[in-house]
Scaffold this motif. Structure first.
Motif, PDB file in Angstrom:
ATOM      1  N   ASP A 163       0.860  -1.184   0.000  1.00  0.00           N
ATOM      2  CA  ASP A 163       0.000   0.000   0.000  1.00  0.00           C
ATOM      3  C   ASP A 163       0.898   1.237   0.000  1.00  0.00           C
ATOM      4  N   PRO A 164       1.438   1.590  -1.163  1.00  0.00           N
ATOM      5  CA  PRO A 164       2.399   2.707  -1.205  1.00  0.00           C
ATOM      6  C   PRO A 164       1.745   4.080  -1.283  1.00  0.00           C
ATOM      7  N   SER A 165       0.421   4.144  -1.121  1.00  0.00           N
ATOM      8  CA  SER A 165      -0.266   5.426  -1.297  1.00  0.00           C
ATOM      9  C   SER A 165       0.205   6.467  -0.286  1.00  0.00           C
ATOM     10  N   ARG A 166       0.467   6.037   0.942  1.00  0.00           N
ATOM     11  CA  ARG A 166       0.898   6.995   1.964  1.00  0.00           C
ATOM     12  C   ARG A 166       2.247   7.607   1.616  1.00  0.00           C
ATOM     13  N   MET A 167       3.172   6.771   1.161  1.00  0.00           N
ATOM     14  CA  MET A 167       4.491   7.274   0.794  1.00  0.00           C
ATOM     15  C   MET A 167       4.419   8.153  -0.450  1.00  0.00           C
ATOM     16  N   ILE A 168       3.575   7.761  -1.409  1.00  0.00           N
ATOM     17  CA  ILE A 168       3.460   8.540  -2.643  1.00  0.00           C
ATOM     18  C   ILE A 168       2.825   9.894  -2.365  1.00  0.00           C
ATOM     19  N   ASN A 169       1.815   9.925  -1.500  1.00  0.00           N
ATOM     20  CA  ASN A 169       1.170  11.201  -1.178  1.00  0.00           C
ATOM     21  C   ASN A 169       2.128  12.168  -0.496  1.00  0.00           C
ATOM     22  N   ARG A 170       3.101  11.630   0.239  1.00  0.00           N
ATOM     23  CA  ARG A 170       4.089  12.500   0.879  1.00  0.00           C
ATOM     24  C   ARG A 170       5.010  13.151  -0.144  1.00  0.00           C
ATOM     25  N   MET A 171       5.129  12.559  -1.324  1.00  0.00           N
ATOM     26  CA  MET A 171       6.000  13.104  -2.361  1.00  0.00           C
ATOM     27  C   MET A 171       5.304  14.145  -3.224  1.00  0.00           C
ATOM     28  N   TYR A 172       3.974  14.240  -3.130  1.00  0.00           N
ATOM     29  CA  TYR A 172       3.256  15.225  -3.932  1.00  0.00           C
ATOM     30  C   TYR A 172       3.490  16.625  -3.377  1.00  0.00           C
ATOM     31  N   LEU A 173       3.662  17.567  -4.284  1.00  0.00           N
ATOM     32  CA  LEU A 173       3.841  18.964  -3.911  1.00  0.00           C
ATOM     33  C   LEU A 173       2.618  19.769  -4.332  1.00  0.00           C
ATOM     34  N   THR A 174       2.402  20.869  -3.645  1.00  0.00           N
ATOM     35  CA  THR A 174       1.303  21.760  -3.997  1.00  0.00           C
ATOM     36  C   THR A 174       1.785  22.808  -4.992  1.00  0.00           C
ATOM     37  N   ASN A 175       0.838  23.407  -5.701  1.00  0.00           N
ATOM     38  CA  ASN A 175       1.189  24.428  -6.683  1.00  0.00           C
ATOM     39  C   ASN A 175       1.789  25.667  -6.024  1.00  0.00           C
ATOM     40  N   SER A 176       1.334  25.970  -4.815  1.00  0.00           N
ATOM     41  CA  SER A 176       1.863  27.150  -4.130  1.00  0.00           C
ATOM     42  C   SER A 176       3.314  26.955  -3.716  1.00  0.00           C
ATOM     43  N   ALA A 177       3.717  25.705  -3.454  1.00  0.00           N
ATOM     44  CA  ALA A 177       5.098  25.450  -3.046  1.00  0.00           C
ATOM     45  C   ALA A 177       6.053  25.455  -4.224  1.00  0.00           C
ATOM     46  N   VAL A 178       5.577  25.083  -5.412  1.00  0.00           N
ATOM     47  CA  VAL A 178       6.448  24.977  -6.583  1.00  0.00           C
ATOM     48  C   VAL A 178       6.344  26.195  -7.481  1.00  0.00           C
ATOM     49  N   ARG A 179       5.158  26.791  -7.561  1.00  0.00           N
ATOM     50  CA  ARG A 179       4.903  27.913  -8.465  1.00  0.00           C
ATOM     51  C   ARG A 179       5.133  27.496  -9.921  1.00  0.00           C
ATOM     52  N   VAL A 180       4.252  26.626 -10.397  1.00  0.00           N
ATOM     53  CA  VAL A 180       4.329  26.143 -11.775  1.00  0.00           C
ATOM     54  C   VAL A 180       4.091  27.306 -12.727  1.00  0.00           C
ATOM     55  N   PHE A 181       4.917  27.370 -13.766  1.00  0.00           N
ATOM     56  CA  PHE A 181       4.825  28.477 -14.712  1.00  0.00           C
ATOM     57  C   PHE A 181       3.516  28.390 -15.493  1.00  0.00           C
ATOM     58  N   GLY A 182       2.754  29.480 -15.482  1.00  0.00           N
ATOM     59  CA  GLY A 182       1.508  29.542 -16.216  1.00  0.00           C
ATOM     60  C   GLY A 182       0.308  29.024 -15.462  1.00  0.00           C
ATOM     61  N   LYS A 183       0.466  28.694 -14.162  1.00  0.00           N
ATOM     62  CA  LYS A 183      -0.643  28.162 -13.381  1.00  0.00           C
ATOM     63  C   LYS A 183      -0.868  29.037 -12.167  1.00  0.00           C
ATOM     64  N   ASP A 184      -2.135  29.239 -11.835  1.00  0.00           N
ATOM     65  CA  ASP A 184      -2.477  30.092 -10.712  1.00  0.00           C
ATOM     66  C   ASP A 184      -1.999  29.457  -9.416  1.00  0.00           C
ATOM     67  N   VAL A 185      -1.410  30.276  -8.545  1.00  0.00           N
ATOM     68  CA  VAL A 185      -0.881  29.751  -7.286  1.00  0.00           C
ATOM     69  C   VAL A 185      -1.995  29.286  -6.376  1.00  0.00           C
ATOM     70  N   GLY A 186      -3.112  29.995  -6.374  1.00  0.00           N
ATOM     71  CA  GLY A 186      -4.208  29.649  -5.477  1.00  0.00           C
ATOM     72  C   GLY A 186      -5.128  28.579  -5.998  1.00  0.00           C
ATOM     73  N   GLU A 187      -4.795  27.978  -7.130  1.00  0.00           N
ATOM     74  CA  GLU A 187      -5.666  26.957  -7.701  1.00  0.00           C
ATOM     75  C   GLU A 187      -5.590  25.685  -6.879  1.00  0.00           C
ATOM     76  N   PRO A 188      -6.712  25.102  -6.458  1.00  0.00           N
ATOM     77  CA  PRO A 188      -6.670  23.907  -5.618  1.00  0.00           C
ATOM     78  C   PRO A 188      -6.222  22.703  -6.407  1.00  0.00           C
ATOM     79  N   GLY A 189      -5.944  21.622  -5.660  1.00  0.00           N
ATOM     80  CA  GLY A 189      -5.506  20.388  -6.291  1.00  0.00           C
ATOM     81  C   GLY A 189      -6.632  19.737  -7.060  1.00  0.00           C
ATOM     82  N   THR A 190      -6.297  18.787  -7.891  1.00  0.00           N
ATOM     83  CA  THR A 190      -7.287  18.108  -8.705  1.00  0.00           C
ATOM     84  C   THR A 190      -8.141  17.203  -7.842  1.00  0.00           C
ATOM     85  N   ALA A 191      -9.414  17.143  -8.147  1.00  0.00           N
ATOM     86  CA  ALA A 191     -10.341  16.317  -7.376  1.00  0.00           C
ATOM     87  C   ALA A 191     -10.268  14.887  -7.864  1.00  0.00           C
ATOM     88  N   GLU A 192     -10.309  13.966  -6.932  1.00  0.00           N
ATOM     89  CA  GLU A 192     -10.243  12.556  -7.287  1.00  0.00           C
ATOM     90  C   GLU A 192     -11.124  11.780  -6.326  1.00  0.00           C
TER      91      GLU A 192
END
Length: 289
Positions: A163-192
């Motif tokens: 069940d690697p989901s816990r470890m994988i979720n720890r590796m995900y970064l938010t848009n506000s932490a990375v500041r992806v070029f061309g993407k709004d900083v305040g945009e929430p994460g994708t719904a799943e």
């Protein structure tokens, strides 16, 4: 007989030296790729990337060059891994699992094929050296009551990866932490599946693993080889002299310590005893006759 043992020791020492050199070069390559890997998170994602490429042909050409360079680097690393597997008799005779070609994911299928080929040899060697370390350090005797320490290290990792989901979720970064070029900083994460994810699956951070590798690499470095670099850095540092009162030596200065002020203290005051006081104390202590 002694000459044969000397030759075996010499061959074994040369093999260890070659392994150490390959490991150092591999770590150096991994450290050099870390900056490129972390910076790649800032690249525009698919919808915005297509708009940029359609708007300017130079951007599209730059993306193609970046993709080709990445594939070439990955191909070089897989060729090196293939050569190392062929040079090892244990992995050379291993049964290969045919890779399923999937068009654009041919590189990923090749990586999975190499990992599947080395899995048996890797688990066997890790378990063997883990048992040797436990016996040498006494960890098996001290921690034998715990069930996890009675298992092979490969079995523990396999159980954790079910069940690697816990470890994988720890590796995900938010848009506000990375500041992806061309993407709004305040945009929430994708719904799943009806909930909002804490991080973006397109933004991966392995800094924890990288820091652990860097720490182990620095701890395994030869101190003798880095002695010259250590002393050169030591010379560049500004020497700070200790603040010492040199006049206080040889009783040329009186040394004393200031005591703290006494708190809640009252000096005794004289008082006149009443005439019945002696009789009262005699009756109190039973001295009356």
């Amino acid at each position: 007989m002694m000459n044969e043992h000397r030759e075996e020791d010499a061959l074994r020492g040369q093999a260890v030296k070659n392994q150490k050199a390959i490991w150092d070069k591999t770590m150096e390559m991994r450290f050099l790729l870390q900056k490129a890997f972390s910076t790649s998170n800032k690249l525009p994602q698919e919808s915005i990337r297509t708009r940029f490429c359609n708007h300017d042909k130079q951007i599209e050409q730059a993306y193609d060059d970046l993709l080709n360079s990445t594939k070439h680097t990955l191909s070089s690393m897989m060729e090196l891994q293939e050569a190392l597997l062929e040079s090892n008799q244990a992995t050379k005779d291993a049964n290969e699992i045919p890779s399923a070609s999937n068009g654009d994911n041919d590189e990923w299928s090749e990586v999975q094929r190499l990992q599947a080929r080395i899995t048996t040899f890797r688990n066997t060697e890790i378990d063997k050296w883990h048992r040797k370390i436990q016996v040498t350090t006494g960890a098996a005797a001290l921690k034998g009551k715990l069930h996890a320490f009675n298992q092979n290290i490969s079995d523990q990792v396999a159980g954790y990866m079910r069940d690697p989901s816990r470890m994988i979720n720890r590796m995900y970064l938010t848009n506000s932490a990375v500041r992806v070029f061309g993407k709004d900083v305040g945009e929430p994460g994708t719904a799943e599946e009806g909930h909002i994810m804490e991080g973006d699956p397109e933004l991966i951070d392995d800094s924890e693993f990288y820091q652990q590798l860097l720490k182990e690499f620095l701890e395994s470095c030869d101190r003798g080889a880095s002695k010259s670099a250590f002393y050169s850095l030591k010379k560049q540092q500004v020497k700070k002299r200790k603040l010492v009162d040199r006049r206080a030596s040889k009783s040329r200065k009186i040394r004393y310590h200031v005591h703290e002020k006494i708190t809640n203290f009252m000096a005794p005051e004289p008082m006149v005893l009443p005439p019945m006081a002696p009789k009262l104390f005699e009756n109190l202590f039973g001295n009356s006759s």
